[in-house]
Design a protein around this motif. Structure first.
Motif, short mmCIF file in Angstrom:
data_model
loop_
_atom_site.label_atom_id
_atom_site.label_comp_id
_atom_site.label_asym_id
_atom_site.label_seq_id
_atom_site.Cartn_x
_atom_site.Cartn_y
_atom_site.Cartn_z
N GLN A 72 0.80 -1.18 0.17
CA GLN A 72 -0.01 0.16 -0.11
C GLN A 72 0.94 1.19 -0.07
N LEU A 80 -4.03 -7.72 5.28
CA LEU A 80 -5.11 -7.27 4.53
C LEU A 80 -6.26 -8.44 4.52
N GLY A 81 -6.67 -8.71 3.39
CA GLY A 81 -7.81 -9.60 3.25
C GLY A 81 -9.22 -9.06 3.14
N ASP A 82 -10.23 -9.65 2.64
CA ASP A 82 -11.64 -9.11 2.56
C ASP A 82 -12.00 -8.87 4.15
N ARG A 84 -14.52 -6.40 4.43
CA ARG A 84 -15.72 -5.79 4.43
C ARG A 84 -16.47 -6.59 3.01
N SER A 112 -11.22 -7.84 9.19
CA SER A 112 -11.65 -6.45 9.37
C SER A 112 -10.72 -5.67 10.14
N ARG A 113 -9.76 -5.96 10.82
CA ARG A 113 -8.86 -5.32 11.95
C ARG A 113 -9.82 -4.24 12.59
N GLY A 117 -16.47 -3.33 8.66
CA GLY A 117 -17.00 -4.33 7.53
C GLY A 117 -17.91 -3.66 6.89
N ARG A 118 -18.28 -2.28 6.82
CA ARG A 118 -19.32 -1.79 5.76
C ARG A 118 -18.89 -0.75 4.80
N ARG A 156 -17.77 7.73 9.54
CA ARG A 156 -16.43 8.02 8.77
C ARG A 156 -15.73 9.03 9.02
N ASP A 241 -2.87 -4.65 -3.65
CA ASP A 241 -4.05 -5.46 -3.37
C ASP A 241 -5.41 -5.14 -4.25
N ASN A 242 -5.00 -3.76 -4.87
CA ASN A 242 -6.16 -3.44 -5.67
C ASN A 242 -5.91 -4.02 -7.28
N ASP A 251 -11.75 -2.44 -7.43
CA ASP A 251 -11.45 -1.82 -6.12
C ASP A 251 -11.43 -0.44 -6.31
#
Ligand code: AMP
Ligand code: MG
Length: 473
Positions: A72, A80-82, A84, A112-113, A117-118, A156, A241-242, A251
């Protein structure tokens, strides 16, 4: 609805993804369905059950949170990982091709760390629309099948409402998926993932043909980024990752199309050093491919890696130049075309002219209509006159009417520009979805003038220009 999907990626097992039950959103409301996509992939019949679709998009279901890591802003992030989104499964179309369904905004996962998740409404609207726009321009991209709003508040920079989309893409495997196993020294899994990609995306190649896998990533990424440059698209968050392994745009964060031709434009407010600014995208593409090649160094030797990476620049330059020539209506490809088209771009930059509309304006000049208002500076300036003279010489053997018509067929009137998206999002938050629907339709057929288009074919006024968005989505 999930019954209609197959589970191919799931068969790889727990090292690759975690099964997760989605967390339902409060009062989920289907706000838009992409019938054009559903039709193209033969999904319309199952979408007739709108209640089932609404339930699925609201998070009543389960899926897989895929594992990945990635670089990043140039720094490796192993976690990282999915966080959300969930891979719901794969849809098989009538030609036997598989399409991933991914629910973005599905709630928390083991990856999600600190996140909730949204996904929020404004970003979901932006992602829903951009996939259609890129697709209509012939740029490989994920697309969104439906857009759902909810009454669930998330925090946010200010409080916002959570939303979701179901993303359709040929893959959700990223450069970062390979980096994950490389840096964890899980070489067996790395090999399995590469084999899975070959079986699915290079079905005519032999198992173990890792060189062809990297070749495909290199060539497709070069073509994708060249097309971004041709149409003035700034992705904004080109982290590894994108980056999809098959070179599909995906992404989306704070993306933007250029308004004025400003090569150093930065669409992402969080990108303080401009790493992902428009002009940098081609070189970042190669940087990312190097990161991928490094992860594949378990499967290929240095010479093989180099021989794949060597193809990038030439491919990108060729695709870019053919794209620019097409937009300028120039048939064939001459040595001098690079200089001619670069001089055109310099003119646009020097006179602060709208990038995408400039090609439409040029076609009108060929028709004998003359320069539209904002472009008259090109007729009046010395450098503009000289360029036009050279341009006419270059196309002197072509029919002006036919050339102008061909130009209009590839030069969009409609793009989801930042100020249009802003307008659409604001109206939708007041409950008026008509502008959203119209923008969606306009960018889906971007080359011909449409009725009741809310002025979506207009460049921004000076106070609407240069919107810079934050990464938080
Ligand atoms: P993105 O900026 O969407 O590419 O996301 C980068 C990483 O952060 C991915 O691992 C995402 O899954 C994760 N992420 C982004 N937003 C959230 C969120 N609201 N909750 C949990 N994880 C998130
Ligand atoms: Mg991402």
């Amino acid at each position: 609805m999930l019954d209609h999907l197959q589970q191919h990626f799931a068969n790889l097992g727990n090292e690759f993804a975690r099964p997760v039950k989605a967390a339902p959103l409060k009062e989920g409301q289907l706000r838009h369905v992409n019938w054009r996509l559903a039709e193209a992939l033969g999904m319309s019949a199952i979408l007739e059950d709108q209640t089932a679709l609404q339930q699925l998009a609201s998070g009543h279901g389960q899926g897989l949170a895929m594992k990945y890591s990635g670089h990043q802003f140039g720094v490796f992030n192993p976690q990282l990982g999915d966080g959300r989104g969930l891979l719901l499964g794969e849809w098989k179309d009538s030609r036997g091709e598989l399409w991933d369904w991914h629910l973005k905004g599905a709630g928390r996962t083991p990856f999600s760390r600190f996140g909730d998740g949204r996904a929020v409404w404004r970003s979901s609207v932006r992602e829903h629309i951009i996939g259609e726009s890129l697709n209509a321009l012939g740029i490989a991209s994920s697309r969104s099948l439906c857009l759902l709003s909810s009454n669930e508040e998330v925090m946010r920079e200010t409080p916002e409402y959570a939303a979701s989309i179901i993303r359709i893409a040929k893959t959700h495997i990223r450069f970062g998926s390979f980096e994950e196993f490389f840096y964890q020294r899980k070489y067996q899994q790395l090999r399995e993932l590469a084999d899975y990609c070959i079986e699915r995306y290079l079905p005519h190649n032999s198992p173990g043909d890792y060189q062809s896998l990297l070749d495909m990533a290199v060539i497709n990424t070069a073509d994708m980024i060249a097309a971004w440059q041709v149409y003035g698209f700034n992705h904004g968050v080109m982290n590894t990752d994108n980056m999809s392994i098959i070179g599909e745009t995906f992404d989306f964060g704070p993306y933007a199309f250029l308004d004025d031709y400003e090569p150093e434009f930065i669409c992402n407010h969080s990108d303080t050093h401009g790493r992902y600014r428009f002009s940098q995208q081609p070189s970042i593409g190669l940087w990312n491919l190097n990161a991928l090649a490094h992860a594949l160094s378990i499967l290929l030797d240095q010479d093989q890696l180099k021989s794949s990476l060597m193809n990038y620049q030439k491919q990108l330059a060729n695709t870019y130049q053919s794209g620019l020539n097409r937009r300028l209506g120039i048939q064939g490809l001459n040595e001098d075309d690079v200089a001619l088209s670069q001089r055109w771009l310099s003119l646009l930059a020097a006179h602060n002219l709208d990038y995408n509309l400039s090609f439409r304006a040029l076609a009108d000049v060929l028709r004998g209509i003359g320069w539209q208002d904002s472009f008259t500076v090109l007729a009046d300036s010395e450098d503009g006159k000289i360029w036009l003279c050279d341009y006419h010489t270059r196309i002197e053997n072509q029919s002006p009417e036919q050339t102008a018509a061909q130009m209009d067929d590839c030069n969009p009137l409609y793009l989801p520009r930042s100020h249009h998206l802003q307008q659409v999002i604001e109206a939708s938050m007041q409950g008026d979805d008509l502008p959203l629907e119209r923008l969606f339709d306009c960018v889906s057929s971007p080359f011909a003038k449409q009725q009741n288009d809310y002025g979506f074919d207009l460049a921004p006024a000076s106070d609407e220009k240069g919107i810079c968005l934050s990464c938080s989505s």
